[in-house]
Design an enzyme around this catalytic site. Structure first.
Site, PDB file in Angstrom:
ATOM      1  CG  ASN A  87     -16.090  11.162 -13.190  1.00  0.00           C
ATOM      2  OD1 ASN A  87     -15.785  12.357 -13.173  1.00  0.00           O
ATOM      3  ND2 ASN A  87     -15.701  10.309 -12.262  1.00  0.00           N
ATOM      4  CG  HIS A 119     -18.558   8.791  -6.615  1.00  0.00           C
ATOM      5  ND1 HIS A 119     -18.741   9.398  -7.842  1.00  0.00           N
ATOM      6  CD2 HIS A 119     -17.283   9.105  -6.234  1.00  0.00           C
ATOM      7  CE1 HIS A 119     -17.643  10.039  -8.181  1.00  0.00           C
ATOM      8  NE2 HIS A 119     -16.756   9.876  -7.219  1.00  0.00           N
ATOM      9  CD  GLU A 134     -22.075  10.245  -9.485  1.00  0.00           C
ATOM     10  OE1 GLU A 134     -22.414  10.761 -10.553  1.00  0.00           O
ATOM     11  OE2 GLU A 134     -21.016   9.582  -9.354  1.00  0.00           O
ATOM     12  CB  SER A 171     -14.407   8.128  -8.717  1.00  0.00           C
ATOM     13  OG  SER A 171     -13.074   7.764  -9.059  1.00  0.00           O
TER      14      SER A 171
END
Length: 518
Positions: free
Chosen positions: A195, A145, A157, A124
């Site tokens: 993120n 991900h 992802e 991540s």
């Protein structure tokens, strides 16, 4: 179009924790043979047993056929050695977030699996490029991900490092789609999509709290009930854990060499220092436990319903930013009459409602006090952005320091009579929902501008990965790119910080009269 890996082929999952077990559950249910490995044999046994129970629960809820559940269980097996994954078509790593450990694992796997096997990391936060760098064939390593809990979260992802072969990324993308997920392509950059783009959701909330715009519970209520977010930023940070959230922010900040857009919050650092980590410690921005009282949300006292409402419109704006609110007022029975702009106002003043002498503007990133001074109209009140003016249950207001009580109370009565619970924020620039949405859109635009992902991908990622009510770029389109750029520019002017610099892509779209979608 690149095809997914064939059903029945072997998917090896390394690591049997929550992420690894979730990946194994989804892959087996999708028709793939799964081989689960962990250095702790007992952990594999537990994971397989737990997955079997999950299939049983899905059958009980009518979400999975009993025959399919039995078949999925039969496709799932633990293995005692890495050598037992030799026949895998893809190996997905879901182990500790440590670059050296991941590199060592993939180096071992290169000597075990066949030449056609895809190597995938569920990292991540670690660079996919860095993980692949020491492999003999780095082109076959890709990021895959998933989001926790894997069986429930739709987003995957698909992260390409500098060496990742496009065909490898395309195969993983198609395979994730075959597993019922919503995959998006992204380039290996710090934070990938979610993120990175999500940072302003937390950062702007923490700054608002630090500047005493309102307390955490009140700001959360505004973000939920006006902004349409499933959870407010403070309750979400409490759920994630402040140690985890702060660590991610630090990681992204450091990875971008101190870009002020990602500056961590001193307030959140203090929360971590105090051990107020959120739900897991029993205290964060809220208190938890059987005896914890529910935090109160501040609302304005009921005020009398005012009379007719006027609206002044900038000649070239056609009332676009106020049209949704105008419709809500009309549906509440208000007669909305059109009039000339404020006397003495600038040539390009935005549309405003007028109620008992008060001028009521949608926030543009300036404070109400600053706008009152600029327009030479003391009785100025701002309202915050609402995701859906027709359905929102709450609206946030801010009054200029110069504004009289009578004028402000008339505006409160106006919105209350239109069905809103009214929350007053202190007069901070950009208010809450508007500045957050503007910053999310700005970060999303920069990700697209830098080739991290497409506009479609960033919107899918933020909706499917963190449950945002709109993709940030679609949201910017609906608000109007001109207004988003104005908000950001005014925030930058007020704070004097590069944090609020406008993405070049936003300026380009605006100058070209374009939108991100359609």
């Amino acid at each position: 179009m690149t095809n997914a890996l064939e059903k029945g082929s072997i998917v090896a999952v390394i690591g049997s924790g929550a992420m690894g077990a979730g990946i194994a559950q989804v892959a087996a249910a999708s028709g793939y043979q799964v081989r689960l490995f962990d250095t702790r044999a007992e952990a594999v046994d537990k994971a397989i047993a737990d997955i079997g129970k999950m299939y049983g629960k899905l059958v009980d809820k009518g979400r999975m056929d009993a025959v399919d559940a039995d078949a999925a269980r039969a496709r799932l097996a633990g293995v005692a050695s890495l050598k037992d994954v030799a026949g895998a078509a893809i190996v997905i790593e879901a182990i500790v977030e440590n670059l050296d450990v991941k590199r060592a694992l993939f180096a071992d796997l290169e000597g075990i699996v066949g030449d056609g096997c895809i190597l995938a990391t569920n990292t991540s936060s670690i660079s996919v490029t860095a993980i692949a760098a020491k492999l003999r064939r780095p082109e076959r390593l890709v990021g895959m991900h998933f989001f926790n809990p894997v069986p429930l979260m739709a987003l995957v992802e698909v992260i390409s490092g500098l060496a990742t072969a496009p065909a490898v990324a395309d195969t993983v993308f198609a395979t994730a789609a075959a597993w019922g997920k919503n995959p998006v392509h992204a380039k290996s950059t710090p934070g990938f999509i979610v993120n990175r783009v999500a940072r302003p959701f937390y950062a702007e909330a923490l700054r608002l709290l630090s500047e005493r715009a309102a307390d955490a519970a009140t700001l959360d209520a505004v973000m939920r009930e006006a902004g349409g977010f499933r959870m407010g930023p403070f309750e979400l940070m409490d759920l994630i854990g402040h140690d985890v959230n702060f660590s991610v922010t630090q990681s992204v900040f450091n990875a971008y060499f101190g870009d002020p857009r990602f500056t961590p919050s001193v307030l959140q650092q203090e929360m971590v220092n105090a051990g107020f980590l959120g739900r897991k410690s029993g205290r964060g921005f809220y208190r938890y436990g059987d005896d914890a009282a529910k935090a109160a949300v501040l609302e304005e006292a009921p005020q009398a319903r005012p009379g007719a409402v006027n609206i002044s419109i900038e000649p070239d704006a056609k009332g676009s930013v106020t049209a949704p609110m105008e419709l809500r007022l009309k549906e509440a029975g208000f007669v909305v009459k059109h009039r000339d702009p404020l006397p003495g106002a600038g040539e390009h003043e935005a549309a405003a409602f007028h109620c008992h002498g008060a001028a009521v503007f949608l926030t543009d990133g300036r404070t109400a006090t600053e706008r009152a001074a600029a327009n030479k109209h003391a009785d100025t009140v701002l309202y915050d952005l609402a995701l859906d003016c027709a359905g929102a249950t709450r609206i946030a207001l801010a009054r200029a320091d110069q504004c009289s009580d009578s004028a402000y109370h008339a505006v409160v009565g106006l919105f209350q009579a239109s069905g809103f619970a009214v929350t007053r924020l202190d007069d901070v620039p950009g208010m809450a929902v508007m500045r957050t949405v503007a910053m999310l859109a700005n970060e999303a635009a920069d990700a697209v501008n830098q080739g991290v992902c497409s506009a479609e991908a960033v919107d899918i990622a933020m909706q499917k990965g963190v449950n945002y009510p709109h993709g940030p770029l679609a949201w910017a389109d609906s608000v109007g790119l001109a207004h988003i750029v104005t908000v950001l520019s005014n925030l930058a002017a007020t704070y004097g910080e590069d944090r609020y610099r406008v993405s070049p892509l936003l300026r380009r779209k605006l100058a070209g009269g374009a939108r991100f979608h359609g």
